[in-house]
Design a protein around this motif. Sequence first.
Motif, PDB file in Angstrom:
ATOM      1  N   ALA A  17      -3.559  -8.154  -0.387  1.00 36.83           N
ATOM      2  CA  ALA A  17      -3.995  -9.260  -1.240  1.00 36.83           C
ATOM      3  C   ALA A  17      -4.013  -8.855  -2.709  1.00 36.83           C
ATOM      4  N   VAL A  18      -4.381  -7.613  -2.987  1.00 31.24           N
ATOM      5  CA  VAL A  18      -4.415  -7.166  -4.383  1.00 31.24           C
ATOM      6  C   VAL A  18      -3.000  -7.099  -4.959  1.00 31.24           C
ATOM      7  N   ALA A  19      -2.010  -6.772  -4.141  1.00 30.45           N
ATOM      8  CA  ALA A  19      -0.623  -6.758  -4.609  1.00 30.45           C
ATOM      9  C   ALA A  19      -0.133  -8.180  -4.854  1.00 30.45           C
ATOM     10  N   VAL A  20      -0.489  -9.106  -3.968  1.00 29.28           N
ATOM     11  CA  VAL A  20      -0.124 -10.509  -4.173  1.00 29.28           C
ATOM     12  C   VAL A  20      -0.731 -11.011  -5.484  1.00 29.28           C
ATOM     13  N   ARG A  21      -1.981 -10.665  -5.718  1.00 32.62           N
ATOM     14  CA  ARG A  21      -2.648 -11.077  -6.960  1.00 32.62           C
ATOM     15  C   ARG A  21      -1.924 -10.486  -8.174  1.00 32.62           C
ATOM     16  N   GLY A  26       1.657 -11.505 -12.863  1.00 35.57           N
ATOM     17  CA  GLY A  26       2.685 -10.874 -13.675  1.00 35.57           C
ATOM     18  C   GLY A  26       2.346  -9.462 -14.088  1.00 35.57           C
ATOM     19  N   ALA A  27       1.436  -8.818 -13.360  1.00 36.85           N
ATOM     20  CA  ALA A  27       1.061  -7.435 -13.665  1.00 36.85           C
ATOM     21  C   ALA A  27       2.068  -6.440 -13.093  1.00 36.85           C
ATOM     22  N   THR A  28       2.833  -6.860 -12.103  1.00 41.76           N
ATOM     23  CA  THR A  28       3.875  -6.031 -11.500  1.00 41.76           C
ATOM     24  C   THR A  28       4.936  -6.948 -10.906  1.00 41.76           C
ATOM     25  N   ALA A  29       6.096  -6.370 -10.628  1.00 43.04           N
ATOM     26  CA  ALA A  29       7.135  -7.095  -9.897  1.00 43.04           C
ATOM     27  C   ALA A  29       7.620  -6.287  -8.702  1.00 43.04           C
ATOM     28  N   LEU A  30       7.042  -5.080  -8.525  1.00 44.72           N
ATOM     29  CA  LEU A  30       7.527  -4.165  -7.491  1.00 44.72           C
ATOM     30  C   LEU A  30       6.613  -4.125  -6.277  1.00 44.72           C
ATOM     31  N   VAL A  31       7.237  -4.124  -5.106  1.00 41.31           N
ATOM     32  CA  VAL A  31       6.559  -3.887  -3.837  1.00 41.31           C
ATOM     33  C   VAL A  31       7.312  -2.760  -3.132  1.00 41.31           C
ATOM     34  N   ILE A 106      10.333   6.142 -10.116  1.00 40.01           N
ATOM     35  CA  ILE A 106       9.823   4.768 -10.213  1.00 40.01           C
ATOM     36  C   ILE A 106       8.300   4.718 -10.340  1.00 40.01           C
ATOM     37  N   ASP A 107       7.649   5.876 -10.357  1.00 38.02           N
ATOM     38  CA  ASP A 107       6.181   5.910 -10.412  1.00 38.02           C
ATOM     39  C   ASP A 107       5.586   5.072 -11.549  1.00 38.02           C
ATOM     40  N   PRO A 108       6.158   5.069 -12.749  1.00 41.87           N
ATOM     41  CA  PRO A 108       5.545   4.269 -13.823  1.00 41.87           C
ATOM     42  C   PRO A 108       5.612   2.757 -13.591  1.00 41.87           C
ATOM     43  N   HIS A 109       6.380   2.311 -12.614  1.00 42.10           N
ATOM     44  CA  HIS A 109       6.680   0.889 -12.495  1.00 42.10           C
ATOM     45  C   HIS A 109       5.983   0.182 -11.326  1.00 42.10           C
ATOM     46  N   HIS A 110       5.181   0.902 -10.542  1.00 42.13           N
ATOM     47  CA  HIS A 110       4.451   0.239  -9.446  1.00 42.13           C
ATOM     48  C   HIS A 110       2.958   0.484  -9.585  1.00 42.13           C
ATOM     49  N   MET A 111       2.155  -0.149  -8.720  1.00 36.28           N
ATOM     50  CA  MET A 111       0.705  -0.167  -8.886  1.00 36.28           C
ATOM     51  C   MET A 111      -0.032   0.875  -8.046  1.00 36.28           C
TER      52      MET A 111
END
Length: 199
Positions: A17-21, A26-31, A106-111
């Motif tokens: 749910a936190v990733a969906v949020r 628009g805080a991230t685009a990566l999963v 890719i570490d800088p680009h995901h949550m």
Amino acid sequence: MGSPRQGTLRHALKEWAVAVRALERGATALVIRKGGIREKAFAVPRRRFLLLPGYEHQRPELLKPEFRDLMEGLSGLDDSGPLRFTSLAEVHAAYEISEPESLEAIDPHHMWTRRYAESRFRWRPKKPLTVLLLRTYLLPEPVELPYREAYGGCKSWIELEEEVPVAGARPALDDEAFERLAAPALAVLRDLEPAPVGG
């Protein structure tokens, strides 16, 4: 394929749910995915799907500090209630990660924390991680569906018994803002093996 803002959808990706949020804001685009316990591997059967918030595995300490505020109000919830949809996603790009160096790039680009991302990478080491770059669209109104036993369990994808209308969905980020968010990640991802994506 049709516009992401038209028609109906029946397929949903179950994601924290936190990733969906984060995607919706628009805080991230990566999963980053490797499939659930019930799946032999993670595959992407659809290019367009609903996002189903899941609560079972998410914990604040698995997120980078700057994303932990997004957990507010999500702790203590579980997956047994009605399904609540507020967004859909379209795969903008998909790639596979098979080497530790690519994961580090890719570490800088995901949550997720580096430690958590590495633990996902090492689980089932013969299978690559799949990185999805998603364009997220917000539904005009939340849609609630009754929970069914078939939707439960540790799996990535569910097929709903009911169609969910997505007409009128609007992008979480406008085109320019999405390109700004996606471009740095894409610059790294383009060197990786593309992951197959269904129709």
